[in-house]
Motif scaffolding. Structure first.
Motif: not given
Length: 509
Positions: A159, A162-165
């Motif tokens: 993370r 606010e983005q997650e991969y």
């Protein structure tokens, strides 16, 4: 879902990304800095020395010409004649004499177009690797900071705000203050510092008061680099300088005067960075689906220039293994050999730099050790031993083979038609060289599922071998005095070659 998310777009992270991309893996690289390059990565402050094993890694992937051009190097050997080292580094500021290196004592050497020691910059290394990564379809996202790493038996979530991969594997290549290392719960242990080091670009009113090169003094060490105003110094203060603050001109001048013994005057400070000889290492380089490489796995002082070279060695060792596991070509347990092989190398580097700190200490103990080392370096055996260590020439993994070449870096064998081993390794596969026949046979399985090249034919110098199996990282997995034979190949590496050679999946002809 990506096959791998790599955190950190420095040389280690980029080299690893290229290795994975070369094998057809889906790779995402996350980097905190918004833009590539900085004054710290360009010359002169970003200058680094690459050892022969690091240069060979670029050579074996076809990137050496680009690296030479980016580094402004125009005197690389042609690889047809044996050549000894022209510059061999130092131990605790005591510069080694290249003339004292006994090349004949360095076993299994062959002529190669690889420089023994190459000066370059972080900027040059990263530009070459970034370009190759783009060619291989690697995605690099900059200006993102990792704040969480979570994993389960199926994969990893990384993370950034606010983005997650999502990925099957994650690798922390994010430096000595690695976020991945802390977030994933790795233990990091070691020793506290003895000195504070400084690297700076300054104005000097009276530079003639400072001797060029490495200078060991009764108070520490200073280095006057070739570039004007580029100074390095080590102050044995117990590492007590508060590195959260920027050192003032007055402080730097006082330290330089104390360490050098010269009444030198600094007129201005353009750039300055501090470091210590704190030596720390992760107890393991793998926790399930999260791995570490480079400074994220081990930190130490820059004495001897081992950091970048060790990190590239980590990336080369891990890359082919992670790719094989990610693509279902090898069992998950293959990744455990990464820690087993590279952790002892990292531990040695920590010991090597700590030994240099002791030899530099401005007390009777340090001076006594320094005297012994100077005597040893005055001999051919002593200089050759130290050169073998710092160049990587003496590196050997314990792979359980009977032949002394097993586990060592493969010489650059050249076949009668001029083909070199280095050229055969550019696509990242393992290579079988079979010198036991006059027939010039070649083959490899088609498509990205192929795991090796098989090449048969006489060599210009086979070093008394009948055949050799070379892993994708250039390490000899098996060697014998007759033709290629499954016997003696460690079980963990048999998947690399034998089934294709014996079953006909490797098309020879």
């Amino acid at each position: 879902m990506h096959d791998a998310v790599i955190v950190g777009a420095g040389p280690v992270g980029l080299f690893l990304a290229c290795e994975l991309g070369l094998a057809g893996c889906s790779v995402l690289v996350l980097e905190r800095e918004p833009e590539p390059g900085s004054r710290w990565r360009a010359a002169p402050l970003g200058m680094r020395g690459l050892s022969v094993t690091a240069v060979e890694a670029f050579y074996r992937r076809g990137m050496l010409p680009s690296l030479l051009a980016a580094s402004g190097v125009h005197d690389a050997p042609d690889g047809n004649e044996p050549s000894g080292p022209r510059a061999v580094g130092h131990f605790a500021g005591m510069v080694l004499d290249p003339a004292k290196v006994d090349v004949d004592a360095l076993s299994y050497r062959l002529p190669s177009p690889v420089l023994e020691v190459m000066m370059t910059s972080l900027e040059a290394v990263e530009s070459v690797l970034s370009e190759r990564a783009a060619e291989l379809g690697v995605e690099i996202r900059r200006g993102v900071t990792v704040c969480a790493v979570e994993q389960d038996e199926d994969g990893v979530i990384v993370r950034t705000g606010e983005q997650e991969y999502a990925a099957r594997w994650a690798v922390g290549c994010d430096g000595g203050r690695s976020a991945v290392r802390g977030l994933a719960g790795f233990d990091f242990v070691g020793t506290e510092p003895q000195f504070t080091g400084y690297t700076m670009l300054v104005g000097i009113a009276d530079p003639e008061k400072l001797s060029p090169g490495f200078n060991l003094t009764p108070a520490g060490m200073y280095i006057r680099m070739p570039a004007e105003g580029h100074i390095g110094m080590m102050d044995f203060d117990g590492g007590t300088f508060d590195r959260t603050q920027q050192p003032s001109r007055e402080h730097l001048q006082a330290v330089l005067r104390r360490v050098s013994g010269a009444d030198v005057t600094l007129t201005d400070v353009r750039l300055v960075s501090t470091f210590t000889d704190r030596a720390m290492q992760a107890t393991t380089y793998r926790r399930d689906r999260v791995l570490l490489a480079g400074d994220a796995a081990h930190i130490h002082s820059p004495l001897g220039g081992q950091g970048l070279n060790t990190g590239i060695g980590d990336a080369v060792n891990l890359g082919w293994k992670l790719a094989a596991v990610a693509r279902g070509q090898a069992p998950d347990g293959l990744l455990d050999t990464y820690t087993r092989e590279r952790h002892p190398v990292g531990a040695w580097v920590l010991d090597w730099t700590l030994a240099q700190s002791v030899a530099m200490r401005p007390d009777a103990h340090g001076q006594a050790v320094q005297g012994v080392i100077r005597d040893l370096l005055d001999t051919r055996d002593g200089t050759t031993y130290v050169y073998g260590k710092i160049s990587g020439s003496s590196l050997a993994y314990d792979l359980g083979g009977e032949h002394p070449l097993v586990g060592r870096n493969a010489p650059d064998f050249q076949l009668a038609d001029g083909t070199r081993l280095g050229g055969l390794m550019q696509d990242g596969r393992s290579v079988v060289l079979d010198f036991s026949t006059d027939q010039r046979l070649r083959g490899s399985a088609t498509g990205r599922e192929s795991r090796l090249h098989y090449v048969a034919g006489r060599a210009k110098d086979d070093l008394g071998l009948g055949a050799v199996l070379v892993r994708p990282d250039g390490i000899v997995a098996w060697a014998g005095d007759r033709g290629f034979d499954r016997k003696g190949i460690p079980a963990a590496f048999r998947y690399l070659a034998w089934s294709e050679v014996s079953s006909g999946h490797c098309h020879v002809g």
